[in-house]
Motif scaffolding. Structure first.
Motif, mmCIF file in Angstrom:
data_model
loop_
_atom_site.group_PDB
_atom_site.id
_atom_site.type_symbol
_atom_site.label_atom_id
_atom_site.label_comp_id
_atom_site.label_asym_id
_atom_site.label_seq_id
_atom_site.Cartn_x
_atom_site.Cartn_y
_atom_site.Cartn_z
ATOM 1 N N GLU A 18 9.313 -2.187 18.513
ATOM 2 C CA GLU A 18 10.256 -1.864 17.434
ATOM 3 C C GLU A 18 10.990 -3.114 16.958
ATOM 4 O OE1 GLU A 18 13.949 1.213 16.454
ATOM 5 O OE2 GLU A 18 12.894 1.305 18.381
ATOM 6 N N PRO A 19 10.994 -3.379 15.643
ATOM 7 C CA PRO A 19 11.728 -4.534 15.123
ATOM 8 C C PRO A 19 13.226 -4.270 15.131
ATOM 9 C CG PRO A 19 10.809 -3.261 13.323
ATOM 10 C CD PRO A 19 10.305 -2.616 14.589
ATOM 11 N N GLU A 20 13.991 -5.317 14.907
ATOM 12 C CA GLU A 20 15.446 -5.157 14.900
ATOM 13 C C GLU A 20 15.907 -4.219 13.794
ATOM 14 O OE1 GLU A 20 17.458 -8.871 14.831
ATOM 15 O OE2 GLU A 20 16.607 -9.575 16.741
ATOM 16 N N ALA A 21 15.224 -4.280 12.657
ATOM 17 C CA ALA A 21 15.624 -3.424 11.533
ATOM 18 C C ALA A 21 14.440 -3.243 10.588
ATOM 19 C CB ALA A 21 16.800 -4.042 10.773
ATOM 20 N N ILE A 22 14.454 -2.129 9.858
ATOM 21 C CA ILE A 22 13.483 -1.880 8.795
ATOM 22 C C ILE A 22 14.139 -2.268 7.469
ATOM 23 C CG2 ILE A 22 12.118 -0.123 7.597
ATOM 24 C CD1 ILE A 22 11.123 -0.777 10.393
ATOM 25 N N PRO A 23 13.505 -3.140 6.703
ATOM 26 C CA PRO A 23 14.094 -3.516 5.413
ATOM 27 C C PRO A 23 14.393 -2.293 4.545
ATOM 28 C CG PRO A 23 12.278 -4.976 5.960
ATOM 29 C CD PRO A 23 12.270 -3.880 6.983
ATOM 30 N N GLU A 24 15.433 -2.372 3.782
ATOM 31 C CA GLU A 24 15.889 -1.248 2.967
ATOM 32 C C GLU A 24 14.793 -0.741 2.037
ATOM 33 O OE1 GLU A 24 18.514 1.649 2.023
ATOM 34 O OE2 GLU A 24 19.010 0.000 3.391
ATOM 35 N N ASP A 25 14.008 -1.660 1.463
ATOM 36 C CA ASP A 25 12.995 -1.251 0.487
ATOM 37 C C ASP A 25 11.778 -0.593 1.132
ATOM 38 O OD1 ASP A 25 12.246 -3.762 1.602
ATOM 39 O OD2 ASP A 25 10.835 -4.066 -0.048
ATOM 40 N N LEU A 26 11.740 -0.533 2.463
ATOM 41 C CA LEU A 26 10.594 0.068 3.152
ATOM 42 C C LEU A 26 10.942 1.393 3.823
ATOM 43 C CD1 LEU A 26 8.979 -3.070 4.842
ATOM 44 C CD2 LEU A 26 8.519 -2.080 2.598
ATOM 45 N N PHE B 181 0.800 -1.224 0.000
ATOM 46 C CA PHE B 181 0.000 0.000 0.000
ATOM 47 C C PHE B 181 0.838 1.282 0.000
ATOM 48 C CE2 PHE B 181 -2.865 -3.268 1.619
ATOM 49 C CZ PHE B 181 -4.007 -3.027 0.857
ATOM 50 N N ARG B 182 2.104 1.172 0.299
ATOM 51 C CA ARG B 182 3.030 2.298 0.230
ATOM 52 C C ARG B 182 2.492 3.546 0.954
ATOM 53 N NH1 ARG B 182 7.184 0.849 -2.668
ATOM 54 N NH2 ARG B 182 8.032 2.973 -2.772
ATOM 55 N N PRO B 183 2.274 3.430 2.261
ATOM 56 C CA PRO B 183 1.773 4.575 3.039
ATOM 57 C C PRO B 183 2.839 5.652 3.203
ATOM 58 C CG PRO B 183 2.386 2.807 4.502
ATOM 59 C CD PRO B 183 2.515 2.252 3.108
ATOM 60 N N GLN B 184 2.388 6.842 3.600
ATOM 61 C CA GLN B 184 3.329 7.923 3.890
ATOM 62 C C GLN B 184 4.048 7.695 5.213
ATOM 63 O OE1 GLN B 184 1.555 11.923 3.331
ATOM 64 N NE2 GLN B 184 -0.181 10.842 2.422
ATOM 65 N N ALA B 185 3.376 7.016 6.159
ATOM 66 C CA ALA B 185 3.971 6.756 7.470
ATOM 67 C C ALA B 185 3.477 5.415 7.991
ATOM 68 C CB ALA B 185 3.626 7.864 8.461
ATOM 69 N N PHE C 216 11.130 4.196 2.422
ATOM 70 C CA PHE C 216 10.566 5.324 1.675
ATOM 71 C C PHE C 216 9.555 6.096 2.510
ATOM 72 C CE2 PHE C 216 7.913 1.620 0.799
ATOM 73 C CZ PHE C 216 6.643 2.098 1.067
ATOM 74 N N CYS C 217 9.015 5.466 3.591
ATOM 75 C CA CYS C 217 8.015 6.152 4.416
ATOM 76 C C CYS C 217 8.603 6.454 5.789
ATOM 77 C CB CYS C 217 6.735 5.324 4.535
ATOM 78 S SG CYS C 217 6.871 3.853 5.562
ATOM 79 N N GLN C 218 7.934 7.365 6.504
ATOM 80 C CA GLN C 218 8.356 7.671 7.868
ATOM 81 C C GLN C 218 7.958 6.531 8.795
ATOM 82 O OE1 GLN C 218 6.409 11.830 7.955
ATOM 83 N NE2 GLN C 218 8.114 12.029 9.379
ATOM 84 N N TRP C 219 8.853 6.179 9.706
ATOM 85 C CA TRP C 219 8.567 5.130 10.672
ATOM 86 C C TRP C 219 8.570 5.704 12.088
ATOM 87 C CZ3 TRP C 219 7.134 0.097 9.955
ATOM 88 C CH2 TRP C 219 7.204 -0.393 8.646
ATOM 89 N N ALA D 241 1.909 13.311 11.840
ATOM 90 C CA ALA D 241 2.828 13.512 10.719
ATOM 91 C C ALA D 241 2.098 13.626 9.390
ATOM 92 C CB ALA D 241 3.830 12.354 10.662
ATOM 93 N N VAL D 242 1.023 12.867 9.210
ATOM 94 C CA VAL D 242 0.367 12.781 7.900
ATOM 95 C C VAL D 242 -0.928 13.586 7.835
ATOM 96 C CG1 VAL D 242 -0.647 11.189 6.220
ATOM 97 C CG2 VAL D 242 1.428 10.539 7.468
#
Length: 383
Positions: free
Chosen positions: A61-69, A51-55, A71-74, A87-88
């Protein structure tokens, strides 16, 4: 038609995933601008990819956010849903977070969104007067998503100013509705989670089995529809075809019917006042043949009576009921108490936590903390 941006708070849960099914079906009408979850990181990652959300946000909290994700604010932590909303600032927020944890999100959504789609009944059970006053002051609609409250809301569209005599909330009766009292008290987790008609999260399924869920819905209906407790009734309806009813002063009763599918009330709130087709199974009265009804048995399910008592008492008591119940359900699901202990914990908390006025959100959380402490003490004494 302008595309509506929606925050789906609780995106990996039952309500959230069904709401996203509708976003998927109507991409020109809706955009999932924000997605949040508690701890289901892989499920949330998959939804963010799609769905490619803005946030997006997670409580844990996970250990890491995948590189391809990236693009949005976490956002992470208990306030992640509040932070994504700020934020949105989406057009609407579907608040489907379980428990009092969703109160802050509803409170913030009233500030930053044009509409609040309410699937978190505990926000009104605990903060009802405060939330409703804020919604009125800001002229922001609270559109109900619970099937029962959506049904009442839909029936009230025909009121045309005519006074309502009573609201009738239907209840499936939960997984234990036909069990004798002694067997109910010793029901196992797997028995309780085997709901006969609805597919829901674990906590709400336990609440259905104890019937405290229907009590919480009575409190929610009281706030949403400005109806005193004496004019809200519960009817056990095992088929879950009639989702609730409204009785008018002339004796006429209007009902909203449909096969059990939460996409109906979710879609009605998302697109109100329009309806969203979603390939729902058509209702066949010939196949149904019989619809049955019964009064709730408060001897076998005393938690429902305690919820009604809490509403009538007002003040802090609905908050006490909810906080104690959340701790009791967690203890049952963890195997620390038997099922029959849940109403005992509610009774003890309502008797021991003092009544007080509630004039701020801080008062709500203080009362909630006191109720939880009382419940945990009871659990420790009786484990």
């Amino acid at each position: 038609m302008k595309q509506k941006t929606i925050a789906i708070l609780g995106a990996t849960g039952s309500i959230g995933t069904q709401a996203l099914d509708l976003v998927r079906r109507y991409p020109d009408r809706f955009s999932a601008a924000c997605l949040t979850a508690n701890s289901s990181s892989e499920k949330l990652f998959a939804l963010v990819r799609e769905f490619r959300p803005q946030a997006a946000g997670m409580v844990c909290e996970p250990e890491a956010i995948p590189e391809d994700l990236r693009f949005c604010q976490w956002f992470f932590g208990p306030d992640c849903s509040v932070e994504v909303l700020k934020a949105v600032k989406p057009d609407a927020a579907l608040c489907a977070i379980t428990g009092i944890a969703g109160l802050d999100a509803v409170w913030t959504a009233l500030d930053v969104c044009s509409q609040v789609l309410l699937a978190n009944k505990e926000a009104l059970v605990t903060g009802g007067d405060l939330v409703m006053e804020k919604a009125r002051r800001l002229n922001k609609p609270l559109l109900p998503v619970d099937s029962e409250h959506s049904a009442i809301f839909q029936c009230l569209q025909a009121a045309q100013g005519n006074p309502v005599r009573s609201l009738l909330l239907t209840a499936s009766g939960g997984a234990l509705r036909d069990w004798p009292k002694e067997k109910i008290d010793s029901a196992r987790v797997e028995d309780v989670l085997r709901h006969p008609t609805w597919s829901m999260g674990r906590k709400i399924t336990v609440d259905c089995a104890s019937m405290v869920n229907k009590g919480l819905e009575i409190i929610e209906a009281h706030h949403l529809f400005h109806m005193p407790a004496e004019q809200i009734q519960v009817v056990v309806h095992p088929q879950s075809i009639i989702h609730s009813m409204v009785e008018f002063e002339d004796g006429a009763v209007l009902a909203q019917l449909g096969n059990p599918d939460m996409r109906g009330p979710i879609g009605y709130a998302m697109a109100y006042p329009q309806r969203l087709p979603y390939e729902a199974k058509r209702l066949s009265f010939a196949e149904i043949a019989n619809l049955s009804f019964a009064a709730p048995d408060l001897t076998r399910f005393p938690a429902l009576g305690y919820a009604i008592e809490a509403l009538k008492a007002g003040g802090a008591m609905p908050i006490v009921l909810n906080g104690a119940n959340e701790e009791a359900v967690a203890a049952f699901l963890d195997g620390r108490i038997p099922f029959g202990r849940i109403p005992e914990i509610l009774r003890d908390a309502l008797d021991r936590v003092p009544q007080r006025s509630v004039s701020s959100i801080a008062d709500v959380y203080q009362t909630d903390a006191d109720a939880r402490a009382c419940a945990l003490e009871f659990i420790r004494r009786n484990s």
